[in-house]
Design a protein around this motif. Structure first.
Motif, PDB file in Angstrom:
ATOM      1  N   ARG A   3      40.373  33.021  33.504  1.00  0.00           N
ATOM      2  CA  ARG A   3      40.854  32.564  34.883  1.00  0.00           C
ATOM      3  C   ARG A   3      41.224  33.517  35.530  1.00  0.00           C
ATOM      4  N   ARG A   4      41.079  33.831  36.797  1.00  0.00           N
ATOM      5  CA  ARG A   4      41.640  34.898  37.695  1.00  0.00           C
ATOM      6  C   ARG A   4      42.991  34.216  38.510  1.00  0.00           C
ATOM      7  N   ARG A   5      43.867  35.041  38.814  1.00  0.00           N
ATOM      8  CA  ARG A   5      44.995  34.316  39.513  1.00  0.00           C
ATOM      9  C   ARG A   5      44.427  34.602  41.218  1.00  0.00           C
ATOM     10  N   GLN A   6      44.392  33.380  41.764  1.00  0.00           N
ATOM     11  CA  GLN A   6      43.984  33.684  43.197  1.00  0.00           C
ATOM     12  C   GLN A   6      45.527  33.849  43.887  1.00  0.00           C
ATOM     13  N   LEU A   7      45.226  34.871  44.829  1.00  0.00           N
ATOM     14  CA  LEU A   7      46.449  35.389  45.530  1.00  0.00           C
ATOM     15  C   LEU A   7      46.464  35.063  46.761  1.00  0.00           C
ATOM     16  N   TYR A   8      45.544  34.606  47.428  1.00  0.00           N
ATOM     17  CA  TYR A   8      45.562  34.234  48.964  1.00  0.00           C
ATOM     18  C   TYR A   8      43.892  33.558  49.129  1.00  0.00           C
ATOM     19  N   PHE A  16      41.409  37.583  44.826  1.00  0.00           N
ATOM     20  CA  PHE A  16      42.063  37.314  43.341  1.00  0.00           C
ATOM     21  C   PHE A  16      42.442  38.520  42.878  1.00  0.00           C
ATOM     22  N   GLU A  17      43.268  38.448  41.949  1.00  0.00           N
ATOM     23  CA  GLU A  17      43.882  39.512  41.205  1.00  0.00           C
ATOM     24  C   GLU A  17      42.745  40.437  40.526  1.00  0.00           C
ATOM     25  N   GLN A 254      35.726  31.806  37.621  1.00  0.00           N
ATOM     26  CA  GLN A 254      37.286  31.958  37.489  1.00  0.00           C
ATOM     27  C   GLN A 254      37.701  31.364  36.280  1.00  0.00           C
TER      28      GLN A 254
END
Ligand code: TMP
Length: 254
Positions: A3-8, A16-17, A254
């Motif tokens: 899973r990718r980190r959602q930033l905004y 995403f990162e 994700q």
């Protein structure tokens, strides 16, 4: 896949990162909003088309030496970009009177301007992205005069290039909005083009009929919204490889 980190998450895009430091993944949604979020909807396939159109325009701008955040398209809805510190300004360029210029100053929509105008809006949804002057920008430290000089020089080159590119495919570039960011490399700062360039933030009219092919079709309930975006991509020669049947595209991993 991890899973990718959602930033905004914004109104039309998610960040995403990225896979390596200093990069982000920009995901294009089909969601549309206008009147500062008071009107919302979905334009099927918009994310796929905007991803492709923005890739194409940023790549062409890169070829003439405009520094941009675009690295490469990853799939139908995502592109890899460089992480920048966004300058909180919406830089609007106008070649023909339309939209808020026409309503604010009473200039008939469609009037060709004697010269291109650059406007700054403070990027703040809660305040409705108000028009601001250089005095506000430097006074409140959003950018300094050297930053503004760089942004104006880039904006004028971008406008000349894009106006010619669109005219070549029978489209008038009426106005558009740009965002810039600061990129730090070895203690040196450069201002580069960020965000996206697509029918979401450009006014694009058929040069002969003046028919609108941009988000005004959604804002003003003109119908055939998807068709407008598709026609821009078709004229640029970049309809998605999978064809129109697959415009919804794959969901993000994700
Ligand atoms: P306006 O006529 O509503 O001021 O918009 C001018 C152009 O800039 C139009 O193509 C839409 C775009 N724009 C945005 O995409 N986002 C914004 O926040 C603003 C102020 C303008």
């Amino acid at each position: 896949m991890a899973r990718r980190r959602q930033l905004y998450e914004g109104k039309a895009k998610i960040l995403f990162e990225g896979p390596e430091p200093g990069t982000l993944v920009q995901y294009f949604k089909d969601d549309a909003s206008s009147a500062n979020g008071t009107k919302t909807g979905v334009i099927t396939g918009k994310g796929v088309l905007n991803n492709r159109i923005s890739e194409y325009l940023m790549s062409r701008l890169g070829e003439i030496g405009i520094p941009t955040h675009f690295v490469r398209r990853l799939n139908m809805r995502e592109q890899l970009i460089r992480e920048v510190e966004i300058i909180p300004l919406e830089v609007v360029v106008r070649n023909v009177a339309a939209g808020s210029l026409s309503t604010r100053l009473g200039i008939a929509e469609g009037t060709r301007l004697p010269r291109s105008i650059i406007e700054y809006h403070f990027k703040n949804d809660a305040l409705n992205n108000p028009l601001v002057s250089e005095e506000h920008i430097t006074c409140f430290g959003w950018a300094n005069t050297a930053d503004l000089d760089d942004m104006v020089a880039l904006t004028l080159r971008i406008n000349d290039f894009l106006a010619g590119l669109f005219l070549g495919v029978g489209i008038t570039l009426v106005d558009f909005k740009l965002e810039f960011g600061r990129l730090w490399e070895n203690d040196e700062m450069r201002i580069i083009l960020a965000d996206e360039i697509s029918p979401d933030n450009c006014r694009l009219w058929d040069s002969k009929t003046q028919e609108k092919m941009d988000k005004d079709r959604f804002r003003r309930d003109l119908g055939k919204v998807e068709e407008g975006y598709q026609e821009v991509a078709r004229r640029l020669g970049i309809l998605p490889e999978a064809g129109m049947r697959d415009l919804k595209g794959p969901e993000t991993m994700q």
